[in-house]
Design a protein around this motif. Structure first.
Motif, short mmCIF file in Angstrom:
data_model
loop_
_atom_site.label_atom_id
_atom_site.label_comp_id
_atom_site.label_asym_id
_atom_site.label_seq_id
_atom_site.Cartn_x
_atom_site.Cartn_y
_atom_site.Cartn_z
N MET A 150 0.84 -1.20 0.00
CA MET A 150 0.00 0.00 0.00
C MET A 150 0.87 1.24 0.00
O MET A 150 1.95 1.25 0.58
CB MET A 150 -0.92 0.01 1.23
CG MET A 150 -1.99 1.10 1.22
SD MET A 150 -1.46 2.69 1.93
CE MET A 150 -1.78 2.41 3.67
N ALA A 164 1.73 7.11 -10.05
CA ALA A 164 0.85 5.94 -9.98
C ALA A 164 1.40 4.80 -10.83
O ALA A 164 1.42 3.64 -10.42
CB ALA A 164 -0.55 6.32 -10.44
N SER A 174 -2.58 -1.04 -3.59
CA SER A 174 -3.66 -0.28 -2.95
C SER A 174 -3.13 1.09 -2.59
O SER A 174 -1.92 1.28 -2.38
CB SER A 174 -4.20 -1.01 -1.72
OG SER A 174 -3.19 -1.27 -0.77
N PHE A 175 -4.05 2.06 -2.50
CA PHE A 175 -3.64 3.46 -2.36
C PHE A 175 -4.55 4.20 -1.38
O PHE A 175 -5.77 4.11 -1.47
CB PHE A 175 -3.70 4.17 -3.72
CG PHE A 175 -2.97 3.45 -4.80
CD1 PHE A 175 -1.61 3.64 -5.01
CD2 PHE A 175 -3.64 2.56 -5.63
CE1 PHE A 175 -0.94 2.97 -6.01
CE2 PHE A 175 -2.98 1.88 -6.64
CZ PHE A 175 -1.62 2.08 -6.83
N TRP A 176 -3.91 4.93 -0.47
CA TRP A 176 -4.62 5.92 0.34
C TRP A 176 -4.17 7.26 -0.23
O TRP A 176 -3.03 7.66 -0.06
CB TRP A 176 -4.25 5.78 1.81
CG TRP A 176 -5.18 6.52 2.74
CD1 TRP A 176 -6.47 6.85 2.51
CD2 TRP A 176 -4.87 7.01 4.04
NE1 TRP A 176 -7.00 7.51 3.59
CE2 TRP A 176 -6.03 7.62 4.54
CE3 TRP A 176 -3.72 6.98 4.83
CZ2 TRP A 176 -6.09 8.21 5.80
CZ3 TRP A 176 -3.77 7.56 6.09
CH2 TRP A 176 -4.95 8.16 6.57
N ASN A 177 -5.07 7.92 -0.94
CA ASN A 177 -4.67 8.95 -1.87
C ASN A 177 -5.13 10.35 -1.46
O ASN A 177 -6.33 10.61 -1.36
CB ASN A 177 -5.24 8.60 -3.25
CG ASN A 177 -4.97 9.64 -4.29
OD1 ASN A 177 -3.92 10.30 -4.27
ND2 ASN A 177 -5.89 9.81 -5.21
N PHE A 183 -6.96 7.41 -8.93
CA PHE A 183 -6.23 6.22 -9.35
C PHE A 183 -7.11 5.24 -10.12
O PHE A 183 -6.63 4.45 -10.93
CB PHE A 183 -5.62 5.51 -8.13
CG PHE A 183 -4.36 6.14 -7.64
CD1 PHE A 183 -3.14 5.53 -7.86
CD2 PHE A 183 -4.38 7.35 -6.97
CE1 PHE A 183 -1.95 6.12 -7.42
CE2 PHE A 183 -3.21 7.94 -6.52
CZ PHE A 183 -1.99 7.33 -6.75
N LYS A 184 -8.43 5.27 -9.88
CA LYS A 184 -9.31 4.33 -10.54
C LYS A 184 -9.46 4.61 -12.03
O LYS A 184 -9.97 3.77 -12.77
CB LYS A 184 -10.69 4.36 -9.87
CG LYS A 184 -10.67 3.74 -8.48
CD LYS A 184 -12.06 3.67 -7.89
CE LYS A 184 -12.03 3.00 -6.53
NZ LYS A 184 -13.37 2.90 -5.91
N TYR A 190 -7.45 -2.06 -8.58
CA TYR A 190 -6.74 -1.94 -7.32
C TYR A 190 -7.52 -1.06 -6.34
O TYR A 190 -7.98 0.02 -6.71
CB TYR A 190 -5.34 -1.35 -7.54
CG TYR A 190 -4.48 -2.17 -8.47
CD1 TYR A 190 -4.51 -3.56 -8.45
CD2 TYR A 190 -3.63 -1.56 -9.39
CE1 TYR A 190 -3.73 -4.32 -9.29
CE2 TYR A 190 -2.83 -2.31 -10.24
CZ TYR A 190 -2.89 -3.69 -10.19
OH TYR A 190 -2.11 -4.44 -11.03
N SER A 192 -8.53 1.71 -3.84
CA SER A 192 -8.01 3.03 -3.52
C SER A 192 -9.08 3.82 -2.80
O SER A 192 -10.28 3.66 -3.07
CB SER A 192 -7.57 3.79 -4.78
OG SER A 192 -8.67 4.03 -5.65
N ASN A 194 -9.81 7.79 -1.93
CA ASN A 194 -9.39 9.16 -2.19
C ASN A 194 -9.89 10.06 -1.06
O ASN A 194 -11.08 10.05 -0.73
CB ASN A 194 -9.96 9.65 -3.52
CG ASN A 194 -9.48 8.81 -4.68
OD1 ASN A 194 -8.30 8.48 -4.77
ND2 ASN A 194 -10.38 8.46 -5.58
#
Length: 218
Positions: A150, A164, A174-177, A183-184, A190, A192, A194
């Motif tokens: 992540m 990205a 996975s992302f905490w954005n 990111f989608k 994956y 994410s 936002n």
């Protein structure tokens, strides 16, 4: 646990259940009914029962829910006991403010194992959690060696799209954005989340200007 697709609405309510149950547990509350829990959370009792039924049977008719057991069950569903390796991308004000909350990651299923930035002024700094800021150029090699899953993305939107691609190529899934880049758009498969601070402030602005939630009269 039942095999079914869980709706986004239910998934987004799970952390609220966990937070309220955590408070009840720490206050020594042993049991609670769906009606009492609903009153505290401003959710109907039937909605609570419906949400929890997605994951199994937790309550007893005439008794309600055992607070400790339900708290731990929801924690297990959320994965809070796991330590998924994570990295921080961008060590400016926002990134460092997240790191200062020592239990933010640890108590929610993640372990921050690396921090990266491109600024020469930040590279080499020791952050409040003891991590040393590394050059973003070393990210692919770090990911090959340590295998983080992540990324916490705290860089400007105009830099996030290219980053990205680098993150995905390096194995991040996975992302905490916080970048405002979605990111989608390219990586729909994956997970994410936002975080748009401006959106929450605009929500507050609406509530201030429409105290009863009513539309403005023309």
């Amino acid at each position: 646990m039942k095999k079914q697709k869980i709706s986004d609405a239910v998934i987004h309510r799970l952390p609220r259940y966990y937070r309220y149950l955590d408070d009840l547990y720490n206050k020594g509350v042993v049991r609670i009914s769906s009606h009492s829990l609903g009153d505290k959370m401003d959710i109907t009792a039937s909605q609570i029962r419906q949400d929890l039924s997605c994951f199994g049977e937790f309550g007893q008719q005439g008794y309600g829910y055992n607070v400790e057991l339900l708290y731990k069950e929801i924690g297990a569903i959320l994965g809070v006991e796991k330590k998924i390796p994570a990295i921080l991308i961008g060590c400016g004000t926002r990134g460092q403010s997240l790191i200062r909350e020592d239990d933010l990651f640890r108590d929610r299923g993640f372990e921050l194992i690396g921090a990266f930035d491109k600024s020469p002024e930040k590279i080499g700094q020791v952050l409040p959690n003891g991590l040393t800021v590394q050059d973003i150029a070393t990210l692919p090699e770090f990911c090959r060696q340590r295998g983080p899953h992540m990324a916490v993305v705290c860089i400007p939107r105009d830099a996030a799209e290219q980053m990205a691609e680098t993150l995905v190529e390096s194995g991040i899934r996975s992302f905490w954005n916080f970048s405002s880049y979605d990111f989608k758009l390219k990586y729909e498969e994956y997970p994410s989340v936002n975080v748009h601070l401006g959106d929450s402030l605009l929500t507050l602005s609406y509530l201030v200007n429409h105290p009863k939630g009513e539309p403005q009269e023309e």
